[in-house]
Scaffold this motif. Sequence first.
Motif, PDB file in Angstrom:
ATOM      1  N   ASN A   7       0.827  -1.210   0.000  1.00  0.00           N
ATOM      2  CA  ASN A   7       0.000   0.000   0.000  1.00  0.00           C
ATOM      3  C   ASN A   7       0.858   1.256   0.000  1.00  0.00           C
ATOM      4  O   ASN A   7       0.622   2.195  -0.777  1.00  0.00           O
ATOM      5  CB  ASN A   7      -0.921  -0.005   1.223  1.00  0.00           C
ATOM      6  N   ASP A   8       1.877   1.301   0.854  1.00  0.00           N
ATOM      7  CA  ASP A   8       2.758   2.466   0.901  1.00  0.00           C
ATOM      8  C   ASP A   8       3.507   2.653  -0.419  1.00  0.00           C
ATOM      9  O   ASP A   8       3.868   3.782  -0.772  1.00  0.00           O
ATOM     10  CB  ASP A   8       3.769   2.323   2.040  1.00  0.00           C
ATOM     11  N   HIS A   9       3.751   1.569  -1.116  1.00  0.00           N
ATOM     12  CA  HIS A   9       4.449   1.640  -2.403  1.00  0.00           C
ATOM     13  C   HIS A   9       3.731   2.586  -3.365  1.00  0.00           C
ATOM     14  O   HIS A   9       4.373   3.285  -4.158  1.00  0.00           O
ATOM     15  CB  HIS A   9       4.548   0.234  -2.996  1.00  0.00           C
ATOM     16  N   TYR A  10       2.403   2.609  -3.272  1.00  0.00           N
ATOM     17  CA  TYR A  10       1.624   3.456  -4.175  1.00  0.00           C
ATOM     18  C   TYR A  10       1.294   4.827  -3.573  1.00  0.00           C
ATOM     19  O   TYR A  10       0.649   5.640  -4.232  1.00  0.00           O
ATOM     20  CB  TYR A  10       0.323   2.731  -4.574  1.00  0.00           C
ATOM     21  N   GLY A  11       1.755   5.075  -2.339  1.00  0.00           N
ATOM     22  CA  GLY A  11       1.466   6.347  -1.693  1.00  0.00           C
ATOM     23  C   GLY A  11       1.894   7.567  -2.485  1.00  0.00           C
ATOM     24  O   GLY A  11       1.086   8.497  -2.692  1.00  0.00           O
ATOM     25  N   PRO A  12       3.144   7.644  -2.956  1.00  0.00           N
ATOM     26  CA  PRO A  12       3.563   8.824  -3.726  1.00  0.00           C
ATOM     27  C   PRO A  12       2.739   9.016  -4.996  1.00  0.00           C
ATOM     28  O   PRO A  12       2.438  10.153  -5.377  1.00  0.00           O
ATOM     29  CB  PRO A  12       5.033   8.522  -4.047  1.00  0.00           C
ATOM     30  N   TRP A  13       2.387   7.915  -5.644  1.00  0.00           N
ATOM     31  CA  TRP A  13       1.557   8.015  -6.853  1.00  0.00           C
ATOM     32  C   TRP A  13       0.195   8.600  -6.512  1.00  0.00           C
ATOM     33  O   TRP A  13      -0.310   9.489  -7.205  1.00  0.00           O
ATOM     34  CB  TRP A  13       1.407   6.641  -7.503  1.00  0.00           C
ATOM     35  N   ILE A  14      -0.414   8.128  -5.426  1.00  0.00           N
ATOM     36  CA  ILE A  14      -1.719   8.641  -5.011  1.00  0.00           C
ATOM     37  C   ILE A  14      -1.623  10.126  -4.673  1.00  0.00           C
ATOM     38  O   ILE A  14      -2.451  10.936  -5.119  1.00  0.00           O
ATOM     39  CB  ILE A  14      -2.235   7.854  -3.787  1.00  0.00           C
ATOM     40  N   ALA A  15      -0.617  10.503  -3.878  1.00  0.00           N
ATOM     41  CA  ALA A  15      -0.449  11.904  -3.509  1.00  0.00           C
ATOM     42  C   ALA A  15      -0.254  12.777  -4.743  1.00  0.00           C
ATOM     43  O   ALA A  15      -0.751  13.909  -4.802  1.00  0.00           O
ATOM     44  CB  ALA A  15       0.737  12.054  -2.557  1.00  0.00           C
ATOM     45  N   GLY A  16       0.435  12.240  -5.737  1.00  0.00           N
ATOM     46  CA  GLY A  16       0.626  12.985  -6.975  1.00  0.00           C
ATOM     47  C   GLY A  16      -0.661  13.216  -7.736  1.00  0.00           C
ATOM     48  O   GLY A  16      -0.895  14.299  -8.286  1.00  0.00           O
ATOM     49  N   ARG A  17      -1.535  12.196  -7.751  1.00  0.00           N
ATOM     50  CA  ARG A  17      -2.828  12.350  -8.430  1.00  0.00           C
ATOM     51  C   ARG A  17      -3.701  13.363  -7.702  1.00  0.00           C
ATOM     52  O   ARG A  17      -4.436  14.128  -8.325  1.00  0.00           O
ATOM     53  CB  ARG A  17      -3.554  11.000  -8.509  1.00  0.00           C
ATOM     54  N   VAL A  18      -3.628  13.360  -6.380  1.00  0.00           N
ATOM     55  CA  VAL A  18      -4.393  14.336  -5.595  1.00  0.00           C
ATOM     56  C   VAL A  18      -3.856  15.753  -5.838  1.00  0.00           C
ATOM     57  O   VAL A  18      -4.617  16.696  -6.041  1.00  0.00           O
ATOM     58  CB  VAL A  18      -4.352  13.985  -4.097  1.00  0.00           C
ATOM     59  N   ALA A  19      -2.538  15.897  -5.820  1.00  0.00           N
ATOM     60  CA  ALA A  19      -1.935  17.215  -6.042  1.00  0.00           C
ATOM     61  C   ALA A  19      -2.280  17.755  -7.424  1.00  0.00           C
ATOM     62  O   ALA A  19      -2.526  18.955  -7.592  1.00  0.00           O
ATOM     63  CB  ALA A  19      -0.422  17.121  -5.873  1.00  0.00           C
ATOM     64  N   ALA A  20      -2.313  16.868  -8.409  1.00  0.00           N
ATOM     65  CA  ALA A  20      -2.620  17.291  -9.776  1.00  0.00           C
ATOM     66  C   ALA A  20      -4.040  17.840  -9.894  1.00  0.00           C
ATOM     67  O   ALA A  20      -4.329  18.640 -10.789  1.00  0.00           O
ATOM     68  CB  ALA A  20      -2.420  16.123 -10.741  1.00  0.00           C
ATOM     69  N   SER A  21      -4.914  17.416  -8.994  1.00  0.00           N
ATOM     70  CA  SER A  21      -6.294  17.906  -9.017  1.00  0.00           C
ATOM     71  C   SER A  21      -6.443  19.240  -8.285  1.00  0.00           C
ATOM     72  O   SER A  21      -7.537  19.813  -8.271  1.00  0.00           O
ATOM     73  CB  SER A  21      -7.226  16.878  -8.377  1.00  0.00           C
ATOM     74  N   LYS A  22      -5.338  19.702  -7.651  1.00  0.00           N
ATOM     75  CA  LYS A  22      -5.331  20.959  -6.887  1.00  0.00           C
ATOM     76  C   LYS A  22      -6.338  20.926  -5.723  1.00  0.00           C
ATOM     77  O   LYS A  22      -6.953  21.946  -5.375  1.00  0.00           O
ATOM     78  CB  LYS A  22      -5.590  22.160  -7.799  1.00  0.00           C
ATOM     79  N   ALA A  23      -6.483  19.764  -5.130  1.00  0.00           N
ATOM     80  CA  ALA A  23      -7.413  19.607  -4.010  1.00  0.00           C
ATOM     81  C   ALA A  23      -6.899  20.342  -2.773  1.00  0.00           C
ATOM     82  O   ALA A  23      -5.707  20.282  -2.457  1.00  0.00           O
ATOM     83  CB  ALA A  23      -7.591  18.123  -3.695  1.00  0.00           C
ATOM     84  N   HIS A  24      -7.785  21.003  -2.074  1.00  0.00           N
ATOM     85  CA  HIS A  24      -7.440  21.693  -0.828  1.00  0.00           C
ATOM     86  C   HIS A  24      -7.803  20.854   0.398  1.00  0.00           C
ATOM     87  O   HIS A  24      -7.072  20.830   1.375  1.00  0.00           O
ATOM     88  CB  HIS A  24      -8.153  23.039  -0.750  1.00  0.00           C
TER      89      HIS A  24
END
Length: 220
Positions: free
Chosen positions: A19-36
């Motif tokens: 699960n942690d292996h995909y953490g940076p990828w997930i955070a990147g997808r969230v950041a790309a959406s400009k979520a607050h």
Amino acid sequence: MALLTYLHRFNQRHPWSHNDHYGPWIAGRVAASKAHHVLDIGCGAGNLAALLRRRAVTVTGLEPDPGMARAAAKRFADDPAVTIVEADFTGRDPHRRFDAITLVAVLHHLPLVPTLQELRSCLAPGGRLVIVGCYREAGRADLLISLLAALLNPVMGLVKHPARAAALPLHMTAPTTAPQETMKDIRAAAAQELPGARIRRRLFWRYSLVYDAPAGHSPA
């Protein structure tokens, strides 16, 4: 059987989190959406929440396991922008909408179609849902990918955790359950409830799903 037993023992000595292996990828997808404002469902000890906090204004983590919830709350005790709630998905604030929602190895613990419906209703207009989930293997493609993952798993263990471990880290001790839905089931449910969702089968017994709510989205 002897090979499987050896691999299991080896993986226990050199543990690493799929699960942690995909953490940076997930955070990147969230950041790309400009979520607050982000909701992390099943946040565990807070590893993903820590990554999300770097990219978002606030992070709310839901965790039903008392020990995990306490560990996560203690971790973020000095950060007022992170809120940890000892609750499952049904314990969320039903009136709040989020710019992004994340789930990692959580969806297969919940009823698939009703949960996708509720997740959609929790998104703010233009919000993004990012899921990394588990699926039940069915068919030749799943078997081949599972075999590749089984061979790569000990290699990743040596790279990520070269020293022998005396015990599993806390974030890898959460309760688990076997997934019941196949990739076909998940794709069908997503096509019905999350039109336009992007789904990919991934290594290490996982899949990813990314869904963007329409900008004029009005929760059902």
